[in-house]
Design a protein around this motif. Structure first.
Motif, PDB file in Angstrom:
ATOM      1  N   ALA A  89     -12.353 -23.430  19.436  1.00 49.09           N
ATOM      2  CA  ALA A  89     -13.202 -22.242  19.561  1.00 49.09           C
ATOM      3  C   ALA A  89     -12.483 -21.148  20.341  1.00 49.09           C
ATOM      4  O   ALA A  89     -12.545 -19.964  19.971  1.00 49.09           O
ATOM      5  N   ILE A  90     -11.781 -21.524  21.419  1.00 45.85           N
ATOM      6  CA  ILE A  90     -11.038 -20.525  22.202  1.00 45.85           C
ATOM      7  C   ILE A  90      -9.905 -19.934  21.377  1.00 45.85           C
ATOM      8  O   ILE A  90      -9.676 -18.716  21.404  1.00 45.85           O
ATOM      9  N   GLN A  91      -9.203 -20.778  20.612  1.00 39.26           N
ATOM     10  CA  GLN A  91      -8.110 -20.276  19.775  1.00 39.26           C
ATOM     11  C   GLN A  91      -8.631 -19.303  18.726  1.00 39.26           C
ATOM     12  O   GLN A  91      -8.047 -18.233  18.524  1.00 39.26           O
ATOM     13  N   MET A  92      -9.710 -19.651  18.054  1.00 38.32           N
ATOM     14  CA  MET A  92     -10.255 -18.768  17.024  1.00 38.32           C
ATOM     15  C   MET A  92     -10.756 -17.458  17.629  1.00 38.32           C
ATOM     16  O   MET A  92     -10.591 -16.385  17.043  1.00 38.32           O
ATOM     17  N   THR A  93     -11.350 -17.527  18.808  1.00 40.39           N
ATOM     18  CA  THR A  93     -11.794 -16.309  19.485  1.00 40.39           C
ATOM     19  C   THR A  93     -10.600 -15.433  19.837  1.00 40.39           C
ATOM     20  O   THR A  93     -10.648 -14.210  19.665  1.00 40.39           O
ATOM     21  N   ALA A  94      -9.521 -16.043  20.295  1.00 36.97           N
ATOM     22  CA  ALA A  94      -8.311 -15.277  20.613  1.00 36.97           C
ATOM     23  C   ALA A  94      -7.732 -14.637  19.355  1.00 36.97           C
ATOM     24  O   ALA A  94      -7.280 -13.483  19.389  1.00 36.97           O
ATOM     25  N   TYR A  95      -7.755 -15.355  18.224  1.00 38.24           N
ATOM     26  CA  TYR A  95      -7.276 -14.778  16.969  1.00 38.24           C
ATOM     27  C   TYR A  95      -8.105 -13.556  16.584  1.00 38.24           C
ATOM     28  O   TYR A  95      -7.569 -12.537  16.152  1.00 38.24           O
ATOM     29  N   VAL A  96      -9.406 -13.659  16.738  1.00 35.84           N
ATOM     30  CA  VAL A  96     -10.288 -12.543  16.385  1.00 35.84           C
ATOM     31  C   VAL A  96     -10.004 -11.347  17.290  1.00 35.84           C
ATOM     32  O   VAL A  96      -9.872 -10.211  16.813  1.00 35.84           O
ATOM     33  N   PHE A  97      -9.896 -11.575  18.605  1.00 36.60           N
ATOM     34  CA  PHE A  97      -9.596 -10.468  19.510  1.00 36.60           C
ATOM     35  C   PHE A  97      -8.238  -9.850  19.192  1.00 36.60           C
ATOM     36  O   PHE A  97      -8.087  -8.631  19.199  1.00 36.60           O
ATOM     37  N   GLY A  98      -7.252 -10.683  18.906  1.00 41.92           N
ATOM     38  CA  GLY A  98      -5.938 -10.165  18.540  1.00 41.92           C
ATOM     39  C   GLY A  98      -6.001  -9.320  17.285  1.00 41.92           C
ATOM     40  O   GLY A  98      -5.401  -8.239  17.207  1.00 41.92           O
ATOM     41  N   PHE A  99      -6.721  -9.794  16.287  1.00 40.16           N
ATOM     42  CA  PHE A  99      -6.858  -9.040  15.050  1.00 40.16           C
ATOM     43  C   PHE A  99      -7.559  -7.706  15.292  1.00 40.16           C
ATOM     44  O   PHE A  99      -7.177  -6.679  14.735  1.00 40.16           O
ATOM     45  N   VAL A 100      -8.575  -7.705  16.131  1.00 36.35           N
ATOM     46  CA  VAL A 100      -9.290  -6.467  16.451  1.00 36.35           C
ATOM     47  C   VAL A 100      -8.360  -5.474  17.130  1.00 36.35           C
ATOM     48  O   VAL A 100      -8.359  -4.277  16.808  1.00 36.35           O
ATOM     49  N   VAL A 101      -7.519  -5.941  18.053  1.00 34.53           N
ATOM     50  CA  VAL A 101      -6.576  -5.053  18.730  1.00 34.53           C
ATOM     51  C   VAL A 101      -5.568  -4.490  17.733  1.00 34.53           C
ATOM     52  O   VAL A 101      -5.284  -3.277  17.733  1.00 34.53           O
ATOM     53  N   VAL A 102      -5.031  -5.331  16.868  1.00 35.82           N
ATOM     54  CA  VAL A 102      -4.064  -4.864  15.868  1.00 35.82           C
ATOM     55  C   VAL A 102      -4.711  -3.839  14.938  1.00 35.82           C
ATOM     56  O   VAL A 102      -4.117  -2.790  14.635  1.00 35.82           O
ATOM     57  N   MET A 103      -5.921  -4.109  14.485  1.00 42.73           N
ATOM     58  CA  MET A 103      -6.603  -3.162  13.595  1.00 42.73           C
ATOM     59  C   MET A 103      -6.923  -1.860  14.313  1.00 42.73           C
ATOM     60  O   MET A 103      -6.823  -0.779  13.727  1.00 42.73           O
ATOM     61  N   ALA A 104      -7.295  -1.928  15.586  1.00 43.81           N
ATOM     62  CA  ALA A 104      -7.570  -0.712  16.346  1.00 43.81           C
ATOM     63  C   ALA A 104      -6.309   0.132  16.466  1.00 43.81           C
ATOM     64  O   ALA A 104      -6.359   1.362  16.281  1.00 43.81           O
ATOM     65  N   LEU A 105      -5.186  -0.502  16.760  1.00 41.90           N
ATOM     66  CA  LEU A 105      -3.924   0.241  16.842  1.00 41.90           C
ATOM     67  C   LEU A 105      -3.546   0.833  15.486  1.00 41.90           C
ATOM     68  O   LEU A 105      -3.116   1.996  15.408  1.00 41.90           O
ATOM     69  N   PHE A 106      -3.699   0.061  14.421  1.00 39.51           N
ATOM     70  CA  PHE A 106      -3.391   0.554  13.092  1.00 39.51           C
ATOM     71  C   PHE A 106      -4.248   1.770  12.732  1.00 39.51           C
ATOM     72  O   PHE A 106      -3.739   2.786  12.244  1.00 39.51           O
TER      73      PHE A 106
END
Length: 127
Positions: A89-106
């Motif tokens: 659950a922690i890993q998947m949450t970290a993946y989601v947060f990482g994806f959100v940061v990458v999409m925000a930067l993009f």
């Protein structure tokens, strides 16, 4: 080719039970407000008794029995679910947060690039 259709047969007794349950709910709410001078304890007791009677009447009807069966089946299905471990659950949450940061930067870079192209290059509006 046989097709199965689900037919809901509603008897007059079931309709009467549902009507009685609705009447009990309305009566309990009305009694709650009409007994305002009797004190809060009496008000709440009448309301809870009326609602309990409405639930009892509803559960004795065929739709009430189907509702209980649906609840049992749903609970059985929930018990079959394989829940993730804490680490997963922690890993998947970290993946989601990482994806959100990458999409925000993009999206930010895309916005700034389009702003530069339209306002500076095409229109010549220097800030």
């Amino acid at each position: 080719m046989a097709t199965s259709q689900v037919e809901t047969v509603s008897t007059g007794a079931d309709k009467a039970k549902l009507g009685a349950a609705i009447a009990l709910v309305i009566g309990a709410i009305a009694a709650f407000y009409l007994l305002g001078k009797q004190g809060a304890l009496v008000q709440w007791a009448v309301l809870l008794l009326g609602l309990a009677a409405a639930v009892g009447v509803f559960l004795s009807s065929e739709p009430g029995k189907e509702f209980v069966a649906f609840g049992r089946d749903a609970w059985k299905e929930v018990r079959k679910v394989v829940w993730p471990t804490r680490k997963e659950a922690i890993q998947m949450t970290a993946y989601v947060f990482g994806f959100v940061v990458v999409m925000a930067l993009f999206l930010w870079l895309t916005d700034k690039t389009l702003e530069w192209v339209f306002y500076d290059l095409i229109l010549g509006w220097k800030k």
